[in-house]
Write a protein that holds these residues in place. Sequence first.
Motif, mmCIF file in Angstrom:
data_model
loop_
_atom_site.group_PDB
_atom_site.id
_atom_site.type_symbol
_atom_site.label_atom_id
_atom_site.label_comp_id
_atom_site.label_asym_id
_atom_site.label_seq_id
_atom_site.Cartn_x
_atom_site.Cartn_y
_atom_site.Cartn_z
ATOM 1 N N HIS A 169 0.850 -1.169 0.000
ATOM 2 C CA HIS A 169 0.000 0.000 0.000
ATOM 3 C C HIS A 169 0.890 1.224 0.000
ATOM 4 O O HIS A 169 1.829 1.322 0.778
ATOM 5 C CB HIS A 169 -0.902 0.011 1.239
ATOM 6 N N TYR A 170 0.594 2.144 -0.897
ATOM 7 C CA TYR A 170 1.398 3.368 -0.968
ATOM 8 C C TYR A 170 0.501 4.562 -0.709
ATOM 9 O O TYR A 170 -0.605 4.645 -1.247
ATOM 10 C CB TYR A 170 2.024 3.526 -2.352
ATOM 11 N N ASP A 171 0.974 5.488 0.065
ATOM 12 C CA ASP A 171 0.298 6.769 0.227
ATOM 13 C C ASP A 171 0.889 7.717 -0.799
ATOM 14 O O ASP A 171 1.960 8.284 -0.579
ATOM 15 C CB ASP A 171 0.546 7.327 1.631
ATOM 16 N N GLU A 195 5.429 5.994 3.820
ATOM 17 C CA GLU A 195 4.364 6.063 2.824
ATOM 18 C C GLU A 195 4.115 4.700 2.184
ATOM 19 O O GLU A 195 3.236 4.539 1.395
ATOM 20 C CB GLU A 195 4.693 7.105 1.756
ATOM 21 N N HIS A 196 4.930 3.748 2.576
ATOM 22 C CA HIS A 196 4.748 2.404 2.039
ATOM 23 C C HIS A 196 4.405 1.467 3.180
ATOM 24 O O HIS A 196 5.128 1.407 4.170
ATOM 25 C CB HIS A 196 6.056 1.964 1.363
ATOM 26 N N GLN A 197 3.302 0.780 3.064
ATOM 27 C CA GLN A 197 2.907 -0.148 4.111
ATOM 28 C C GLN A 197 2.487 -1.471 3.484
ATOM 29 O O GLN A 197 2.286 -1.568 2.288
ATOM 30 C CB GLN A 197 1.706 0.402 4.914
ATOM 31 N N PHE A 198 2.364 -2.458 4.312
ATOM 32 C CA PHE A 198 1.741 -3.703 3.886
ATOM 33 C C PHE A 198 0.316 -3.670 4.385
ATOM 34 O O PHE A 198 0.066 -3.375 5.553
ATOM 35 C CB PHE A 198 2.464 -4.914 4.467
ATOM 36 N N THR A 220 -6.454 6.881 3.840
ATOM 37 C CA THR A 220 -5.698 6.685 2.605
ATOM 38 C C THR A 220 -5.257 8.017 2.024
ATOM 39 O O THR A 220 -6.038 8.954 1.935
ATOM 40 C CB THR A 220 -6.564 5.951 1.570
ATOM 41 N N GLY A 221 -4.051 8.073 1.613
ATOM 42 C CA GLY A 221 -3.572 9.257 0.927
ATOM 43 C C GLY A 221 -3.109 10.358 1.843
ATOM 44 O O GLY A 221 -2.497 11.311 1.402
ATOM 45 N N ALA A 222 -3.374 10.250 3.107
ATOM 46 C CA ALA A 222 -2.949 11.308 4.015
ATOM 47 C C ALA A 222 -1.487 11.126 4.360
ATOM 48 O O ALA A 222 -0.966 10.016 4.362
ATOM 49 C CB ALA A 222 -3.786 11.277 5.279
ATOM 50 N N VAL A 223 -0.854 12.209 4.639
ATOM 51 C CA VAL A 223 0.559 12.183 5.002
ATOM 52 C C VAL A 223 0.652 12.435 6.493
ATOM 53 O O VAL A 223 -0.087 13.255 7.024
ATOM 54 C CB VAL A 223 1.326 13.275 4.213
ATOM 55 N N PRO A 224 1.513 11.746 7.181
ATOM 56 C CA PRO A 224 1.645 11.993 8.622
ATOM 57 C C PRO A 224 2.032 13.439 8.895
ATOM 58 O O PRO A 224 2.785 14.043 8.141
ATOM 59 C CB PRO A 224 2.776 11.047 9.035
ATOM 60 N N ARG A 254 12.523 3.045 -4.205
ATOM 61 C CA ARG A 254 11.729 2.641 -3.046
ATOM 62 C C ARG A 254 10.267 2.977 -3.283
ATOM 63 O O ARG A 254 9.377 2.221 -2.950
ATOM 64 C CB ARG A 254 12.270 3.374 -1.827
ATOM 65 N N ARG A 255 10.044 4.139 -3.874
ATOM 66 C CA ARG A 255 8.677 4.598 -4.048
ATOM 67 C C ARG A 255 7.873 3.640 -4.899
ATOM 68 O O ARG A 255 6.710 3.416 -4.686
ATOM 69 C CB ARG A 255 8.708 5.992 -4.676
ATOM 70 N N PHE A 256 8.513 3.072 -5.900
ATOM 71 C CA PHE A 256 7.782 2.156 -6.761
ATOM 72 C C PHE A 256 7.969 0.706 -6.351
ATOM 73 O O PHE A 256 7.585 -0.202 -7.069
ATOM 74 C CB PHE A 256 8.184 2.386 -8.214
ATOM 75 N N GLY A 257 8.550 0.492 -5.222
ATOM 76 C CA GLY A 257 8.609 -0.854 -4.681
ATOM 77 C C GLY A 257 9.542 -1.775 -5.428
ATOM 78 O O GLY A 257 9.380 -2.992 -5.399
#
Lengths: 258, 202
Positions: A169-171, A195-198, A220-224, A254-257
């Motif tokens: 899951h990516y934010d 921003e990357h989670q499982f 979803t989509g929110a940034v900490p 990293r962003r694109f996994g």
Amino acid sequence: MTTGPVVFDPMSLPVDDNVNKYTFCVELKSSQWLLQKGKMIAYYGRIDFNGFGRGRLDSILRTSFHSPMHAADWVVAEGSGKMLLADRAFDVNSYDLEDGNLTIRSGNLLAFQPSLALKQSIVPGFLTLIGTGKFVAASNGPVVFLEPPIRVDPQALVGWSDCPSPCHHYDHGYMTGVLGGIRSLTGLGGTSGEEHQFEFVGAGTVLLQSTEVLMAEQPTGAVPQQAGVPGGGPGTGQPGAVPRLPGQLGDLQRRFGL
Amino acid sequence: MLAVSMTGDSVKAKNGAMVAYDGQMAFKKLSGGGEGVRGMVTRRLTGEQMVVMEVKGHGTCYFADRASEISLVSLRGEKLYVESSNLLCTDAGLRTGTTFTGLRGASQGNGLFTTTVEGTGQAAIMSHGPAVVLRVSAQYPLQVDPGAYIAHTGNLQQHFQSGVTFRTFIGEGSGEAFQIRFEGEGLVYVQPSERNTIGGDV
């Protein structure tokens, strides 16, 4: 003067249980266990350790071991006696599976009974145990059990059982707009590292270790709301102020996994 | 962390292991592990080096090293064999020395010699994770992974045991190719972690 430490001998060592938080004792009665190389610290009795090869161990390989990529990391212990298992002074615990399945990070699994079958998970770096039996796993800090739906930090994930569906899951919500476009193309501007989670959905249990900060459910989509997080908190508006270092979490790879 | 209360007496501790103290303390470095010129030469020759300081005074002194777990060993005339890197602190009344360990030492990557502590008093040994104390008796010999061994006391014979077979050389080794076998009567201290050893990957 303090009283002496607890002294263990073959009689007083527990049977298939923890000696302390970091050491686990396995009793073998002319039976077999599979363990990862180098996790045995001491044993009483006659126990042989054999790597997988041709011949005698062929049958156990056929029934209990199906991950050729990891074969070099595993040995079969057989004989009679009690052996102690430990791993880099991490917490170790045993778990029982009853006709179930559990997927675990390959480095965390220490040992398992041959009544379980070890297979490689579709998820790289993870192994799946199927069947009935006991296994021993290590974690950095105590293990927390959680129910899906949940998103977890990749570093904190130990494994999951009863097959919830794992996915990335990516934010990426903050990567829209002009500045966001530049950010996502160049990686400049930095990211939160979170921003990357499982994401796990479905029935089952998710096992986490308590080293990384646990990720609770996030919109979803929110940034900490953190300093230095684009669009998040104070410190925004200076994209590119910090030069991107190789290997920094904010890079495209990293962003694109990848 | 180890707290030592002192009333004018002294302890020997690993150099730099003091983290705090109250009261009056004097710290003095002891060259050659406080074993005199002979000990100094022996240690230099054997490579079993141990930088020790003498702590003397009134009050409480706290010792710690790299967040290791500490086990106290009470000695009543016995001999404690411990790696110098695992020895934190001893009563000043205890004698320390050096002894030959043979192949076991080599397999641990700690050299061929080890440190002995003997006399009456207490010694503090360090381990990565809390140490497990295992009794060895005549009918129950014990095998220990060289990387997990930290110390032992009592009358124990050590044998270096190797499970190296032709499989080891074709890359199908068991990863547990080397063990130390202890026989006799005594206690063995093991840590729930393994040092990197030559034998560890075989």
